[in-house]
Design an enzyme around this catalytic site. Sequence first.
Site, short mmCIF file in Angstrom:
data_model
loop_
_atom_site.label_atom_id
_atom_site.label_comp_id
_atom_site.label_asym_id
_atom_site.label_seq_id
_atom_site.Cartn_x
_atom_site.Cartn_y
_atom_site.Cartn_z
N LYS A 78 0.83 -1.19 0.00
CA LYS A 78 0.00 0.00 0.00
C LYS A 78 0.88 1.25 0.00
O LYS A 78 1.91 1.30 0.65
CB LYS A 78 -0.90 0.01 1.23
N HIS A 115 -8.02 -12.66 2.37
CA HIS A 115 -6.90 -12.48 3.29
C HIS A 115 -6.66 -13.70 4.18
O HIS A 115 -5.78 -13.65 5.05
CB HIS A 115 -7.16 -11.27 4.19
N ARG A 134 -3.11 -14.88 4.32
CA ARG A 134 -2.29 -13.85 4.96
C ARG A 134 -2.48 -13.90 6.48
O ARG A 134 -1.51 -13.84 7.24
CB ARG A 134 -2.67 -12.48 4.40
N HIS A 170 3.07 -3.80 7.64
CA HIS A 170 2.29 -2.86 8.44
C HIS A 170 3.15 -1.67 8.84
O HIS A 170 4.27 -1.85 9.31
CB HIS A 170 1.76 -3.54 9.71
N TYR A 204 -3.05 -9.88 15.84
CA TYR A 204 -2.78 -11.32 15.71
C TYR A 204 -2.36 -11.94 17.03
O TYR A 204 -2.51 -13.15 17.23
CB TYR A 204 -1.70 -11.56 14.64
#
Length: 304
Positions: A177, A249, A252, A275, A284
């Site tokens: 991104k 996702h 992932r 990130h 997570y």
Amino acid sequence: MTSPLEAAVGDYLNHVRAERGLSANTVAAYRRDLASYVDFLAARGIDDAADVTAVEVSEFVRQFTAGRATSSVARHVASVRTFHQFALDEALTTTNPAADVSPPRLGQRLPKALTIDQVTRMLEAPDRDTPDGLRDAALLELLYGTGARVSEVCGLDVDDVTVALTDPDAGLRLLGKGNKERMVPLGSYARSAVDAYLVRARTGLARAGSGSPALLLNQRGGRLSRQSAWAAIKRAAAAAGITEEVSPHSLRHSFATHLLDGGADLRVVQELLGHSSVATTQIYTLVTIEHLREVHAAAHPRAR
């Protein structure tokens, strides 16, 4: 004829695309959000950002909230707030009428990770005797082996993987991104699947196209789309007998969760996922704690 409000929205969208480097999908979402906002204001005779007050912004949020998911409302509010801040920064207005309007509080949704057995069955599902199956196998191994987003893997060109295939220590460059680059290791399973696809399938798929540099090709020889990749993930999940919902996702999420379950450092997982903040990765850790609770409840005689 374009109204001053529509012109300001157009300038804002150009700004977030060119200056902030947002993806085409994010810009498209902003455009849809602000189109509904412009329509709302137009119905009230407002065609200039300078004429908008906090009353109109609050009313828009109130009306838009009814019957819609909290996440959708939150995104619309964020779009409106950042647009008005842009208008203020560009001296199109003298105030930001959305400054005190807060999006609804989002409930914390834990990402759903598959078990290692489920992932293994998915990775083994494609028919590696067919070109499409070899491509799907490469896609799945890349997704789970690197933790990449579907869009990142679909965006890979052949040249992007050449060094990683010949030098295991080189790593694979991913473009995430905001055009942010990161290097991730490419494991032996992913290297083997990609190599098999390149040797046995890609040349045949490429004949139907016009020389695309893309790594993963569709049957017309063009770059594999995110939608087609998602369809391949769904096919593999169905073939693996996975009945719960699988998202684009899922691999992932599973990559990150399995790394943390195996003792990986949170900062390392943050870098691998791309990130910008470790706070995003920390979700997570809640998944792994929940897993520990489940195991404890099932195995310990005094857990219940």
